[in-house]
Design an enzyme around this catalytic site. Sequence first.
Site, short mmCIF file in Angstrom:
data_model
loop_
_atom_site.label_atom_id
_atom_site.label_comp_id
_atom_site.label_asym_id
_atom_site.label_seq_id
_atom_site.Cartn_x
_atom_site.Cartn_y
_atom_site.Cartn_z
N ASP A 47 0.85 -1.19 0.00
CA ASP A 47 0.00 0.00 0.00
C ASP A 47 0.89 1.23 0.00
O ASP A 47 1.07 1.90 1.02
CB ASP A 47 -0.89 -0.03 1.24
CG ASP A 47 -1.95 1.06 1.21
OD1 ASP A 47 -2.30 1.51 0.11
OD2 ASP A 47 -2.42 1.47 2.29
N GLU A 55 -6.82 4.37 -8.84
CA GLU A 55 -8.10 4.84 -8.33
C GLU A 55 -8.77 5.89 -9.21
O GLU A 55 -8.14 6.82 -9.71
CB GLU A 55 -7.90 5.42 -6.93
CG GLU A 55 -9.19 5.68 -6.18
CD GLU A 55 -9.01 5.52 -4.68
OE1 GLU A 55 -9.90 6.00 -3.95
OE2 GLU A 55 -8.02 4.92 -4.24
#
Length: 307
Positions: free
Chosen positions: A23, A102
């Site tokens: 992440d 995203e």
Amino acid sequence: MSATLTATSQLDQLKQFTTVVADTGDFESIRKYAPQDATTNPTLIFKAVQLPEYKPLLDKAIADNRGSSLSGASLHKKIIDDLLIAFGAEILDIVPGRVSTEVDARLSFDAEATVQKARYLIGLYEKVGIDRKRVLIKIASTWEGARAAEVCEKEGIHCNLTLMFSLAQAIACAEAGVTLISPFVGRIYDYYKKATGKEYVGAEDPGVQSVQKIFRNVGEILELAGSDLLTISPDLLGKLQEAEGEVTRKLSPETAKSANVERIEVTEKVFRWMLNEEAMATDKLAEGIRNFAADIVRLEAMIAKAF
């Protein structure tokens, strides 16, 4: 395979039965911990481009668009999209698996616009020679997000539904046929710790229970060992790499299949009511969308100063 393995580190052991996802937008952390996949979000990208080693990616995205016929907000959005693909392409040179990119969080309640943005981002990846199978389009787990993902999946655009905090969201995503969901275990833990003042450990952690029903520390990760994928920050990847204790698989497909789970049909009305009934999920979903959107706005402001 034995349920308990002995290896050099807990990270090595975890990789035996769970795909580790980094992440981060930090390429060096990805190289160091060798995850299978990686994921980014607007906050990570915004932080990364402020560092000297990553600012050239932003500078190039701006330079490549100086002759564009676009202007203002449209131009800034185009540059951000190019920047996302630049980061994604660099990451895919490091990891053997996939990267999640995203969609603009401000589209979280617009299914049609989300689908259009997903198609556009996949098209940008394909223009630079990256197969769409190596990309997951990351979308907020709203009702509209699930509907957009359903359309995308049917077109071969695989999705990662993020900001997930409730069973209603998970069911909506399952029925949409999404490739991956991303429950935010650590944020669930934070919410209940703040609300109750209590420290939760291991299996009693509300975040862990949320995933088992449907990380903010190593204990959460180890309690979820056996999940298909676990998204882990570089800080916790480092702690796992340094630790040498045994890791026991806690979750497995066999256990999941044998679970006595009642099927719940989730229409839009049911989804919105179930989400409304969970104050934590309602608050954290809204907060997550606001925060991601705010960092996109900051990134746009940074780009605007360059012109």
